[in-house]
Design a protein around this motif. Structure first.
Motif, mmCIF file in Angstrom:
data_model
loop_
_atom_site.group_PDB
_atom_site.id
_atom_site.type_symbol
_atom_site.label_atom_id
_atom_site.label_comp_id
_atom_site.label_asym_id
_atom_site.label_seq_id
_atom_site.Cartn_x
_atom_site.Cartn_y
_atom_site.Cartn_z
ATOM 1 N N ALA A 1 -26.889 -36.713 -0.511
ATOM 2 C CA ALA A 1 -27.907 -36.128 0.371
ATOM 3 C C ALA A 1 -27.581 -34.671 0.677
ATOM 4 O O ALA A 1 -28.466 -33.806 0.689
ATOM 5 C CB ALA A 1 -28.000 -36.928 1.671
ATOM 6 N N LEU A 2 -26.310 -34.394 0.925
ATOM 7 C CA LEU A 2 -25.873 -33.017 1.162
ATOM 8 C C LEU A 2 -26.172 -32.139 -0.046
ATOM 9 O O LEU A 2 -26.667 -31.011 0.092
ATOM 10 C CB LEU A 2 -24.375 -33.002 1.473
ATOM 11 N N ALA A 3 -25.899 -32.655 -1.237
ATOM 12 C CA ALA A 3 -26.157 -31.885 -2.454
ATOM 13 C C ALA A 3 -27.642 -31.597 -2.615
ATOM 14 O O ALA A 3 -28.038 -30.483 -2.987
ATOM 15 C CB ALA A 3 -25.627 -32.643 -3.675
ATOM 16 N N GLY A 4 -28.483 -32.585 -2.328
ATOM 17 C CA GLY A 4 -29.917 -32.375 -2.447
ATOM 18 C C GLY A 4 -30.428 -31.309 -1.498
ATOM 19 O O GLY A 4 -31.209 -30.432 -1.886
ATOM 20 N N LEU A 5 -29.978 -31.357 -0.241
ATOM 21 C CA LEU A 5 -30.402 -30.372 0.746
ATOM 22 C C LEU A 5 -29.926 -28.974 0.380
ATOM 23 O O LEU A 5 -30.673 -27.995 0.455
ATOM 24 C CB LEU A 5 -29.876 -30.761 2.127
ATOM 25 N N THR A 6 -28.668 -28.860 -0.026
ATOM 26 C CA THR A 6 -28.104 -27.559 -0.358
ATOM 27 C C THR A 6 -28.800 -26.933 -1.561
ATOM 28 O O THR A 6 -29.245 -25.777 -1.522
ATOM 29 C CB THR A 6 -26.595 -27.688 -0.647
ATOM 30 N N LEU A 7 -28.922 -27.709 -2.649
ATOM 31 C CA LEU A 7 -29.550 -27.177 -3.856
ATOM 32 C C LEU A 7 -31.034 -26.915 -3.638
ATOM 33 O O LEU A 7 -31.587 -25.948 -4.172
ATOM 34 C CB LEU A 7 -29.341 -28.153 -5.017
ATOM 35 N N GLY A 8 -31.688 -27.776 -2.844
ATOM 36 C CA GLY A 8 -33.090 -27.554 -2.552
ATOM 37 C C GLY A 8 -33.325 -26.276 -1.767
ATOM 38 O O GLY A 8 -34.278 -25.531 -2.020
ATOM 39 N N THR A 9 -32.448 -25.999 -0.803
ATOM 40 C CA THR A 9 -32.550 -24.773 -0.018
ATOM 41 C C THR A 9 -32.376 -23.541 -0.893
ATOM 42 O O THR A 9 -33.144 -22.579 -0.814
ATOM 43 C CB THR A 9 -31.494 -24.772 1.103
ATOM 44 N N LEU A 10 -31.365 -23.570 -1.757
ATOM 45 C CA LEU A 10 -31.116 -22.439 -2.639
ATOM 46 C C LEU A 10 -32.238 -22.271 -3.661
ATOM 47 O O LEU A 10 -32.663 -21.146 -3.960
ATOM 48 C CB LEU A 10 -29.772 -22.629 -3.350
ATOM 49 N N TYR A 11 -32.726 -23.381 -4.197
ATOM 50 C CA TYR A 11 -33.795 -23.318 -5.203
ATOM 51 C C TYR A 11 -35.079 -22.759 -4.587
ATOM 52 O O TYR A 11 -35.770 -21.943 -5.198
ATOM 53 C CB TYR A 11 -34.043 -24.714 -5.786
ATOM 54 N N GLN A 12 -35.396 -23.194 -3.371
ATOM 55 C CA GLN A 12 -36.590 -22.683 -2.710
ATOM 56 C C GLN A 12 -36.460 -21.195 -2.423
ATOM 57 O O GLN A 12 -37.429 -20.431 -2.587
ATOM 58 C CB GLN A 12 -36.861 -23.438 -1.413
ATOM 59 N N LYS A 13 -35.289 -20.774 -1.982
ATOM 60 C CA LYS A 13 -35.072 -19.351 -1.702
ATOM 61 C C LYS A 13 -35.224 -18.524 -2.974
ATOM 62 O O LYS A 13 -35.779 -17.420 -2.942
ATOM 63 C CB LYS A 13 -33.673 -19.163 -1.101
ATOM 64 N N ARG A 14 -34.779 -19.068 -4.108
ATOM 65 C CA ARG A 14 -34.812 -18.324 -5.376
ATOM 66 C C ARG A 14 -36.193 -18.309 -6.018
ATOM 67 O O ARG A 14 -36.645 -17.272 -6.525
ATOM 68 C CB ARG A 14 -33.793 -18.965 -6.344
#
Length: 303
Positions: A172-185
């Motif tokens: 779950a932590l990985a999903g939130l972290t990568l999702g945040t970075l992907y959305q920002k990018r």
């Protein structure tokens, strides 16, 4: 939003997007309630069913708002990026989190693991987004991590969950972290109605096979179910996720992520107010340390 306004918004830089000053505090309060409402919802339905219903209802809500307001709908590669963000930040995060909670991981331990998000985000923001993490931010991030550990220290080691269940919270932590970075990018200029709708549609489609195949959409459909689902849908998903998107658009990923340090402490205060769960001196010290760390990470540098 009229088409002209939407085009102007799309052409603006992400760093020009401003938010009300109260938004970070309001976001922290609303996001913290998700652990309480999420845990309560699992008394009425399985984790995949809860997530599927939550995602589908929010998609309908945001989709209706987008149609009524005449928002621009993303297409092609833009829609694909939004779908990937939804799969990571919504489907992966919440399905894994709720399933881990269902398997016996305590809310405190879950909050601690998810609270590692700022460290993961700061570590990945430089290579993925080209953002610079300053020494002050690293110090603040480390202090915040220590504060989170103090807040939930009394709950560590008391759970009866298997190691695989804790792995789900890490997922779950990985999903939130990568999702945040992907959305920002890739999605920094998305419309907060149509873009988020696409994210939730993708999350719904990803959750549907598990909810139907593993749980058969079993639920008690009681007033308690309606209340917890209503809170998850209208407060945590629709309002909370919209606030998060606004914060991501307005500031660097590391600064936005640092807000999550406050969630375990605020959740502990809510637990005391709602259930009489007392905070130990250690937990209070951790909460104070966390607030100081967030201030260090998010305050503007001196000119």
């Amino acid at each position: 939003m009229p088409d002209a306004t939407a085009r102007a918004t799309a052409s603006a830089s992400a760093h020009q997007f401003t938010t009300p000053r109260f938004l970070p505090g309001a976001f922290i309060l609303l996001w913290s309630t998700g652990y309480v409402a999420g845990k309560l919802s699992l008394n009425h339905a399985g984790p995949f069913t809860v997530c599927c219903l939550r995602f589908a209802c929010v998609a309908l809500l945001l989709g209706g708002a987008a149609v009524v307001s005449g928002a621009r709908w993303p297409r092609g590669r833009e829609a694909m990026h939004l779908a990937i963000t939804g799969l990571l930040a919504q489907a992966v995060q919440f399905n894994a989190l709720y399933f881990g909670l269902r398997q016996g991981v305590s809310a405190g331990v879950s909050a601690l693991i998810i609270g590692l998000m700022p460290i993961a985000t700061a570590a990945l923001a430089a290579p993925l987004l080209g953002e610079r993490t300053t020494a002050r931010q690293w110090i603040g991030l480390g202090a915040g991590l220590a504060g989170v550990g103090l807040v939930v220290a009394n709950k560590l080691g008391n759970g009866s969950a298997a190691p695989a269940a804790y792995g789900l919270i890490v997922l779950a932590l990985a999903g939130l972290t990568l999702g945040t970075l992907y959305q920002k990018r890739f999605c920094a200029r998305m419309d907060l109605r149509s873009g988020a709708c696409i994210q939730y549609v993708a999350a719904t489609l990803a959750s549907l096979p598990f909810a139907a195949g593993l749980e058969g959409f079993a639920a008690d459909w009681s007033a308690g179910m309606a209340g917890t689902m209503g809170w998850l849908i209208f407060v945590n998903s629709a309002l909370g996720a919209t606030m998060l998107s606004m914060l991501i658009r307005a500031g660097s990923a590391a600064k936005v992520a640092s807000l999550f340090y406050l969630v375990p402490g605020v959740a502990a205060v809510m637990g005391f107010a709602a259930f009489g769960e007392r905070l130990s001196a250690t937990a209070l010290a951790g909460f104070a340390l966390t607030m100081g760390a967030v201030w260090v990470c998010t305050r503007a540098p001196r000119s």
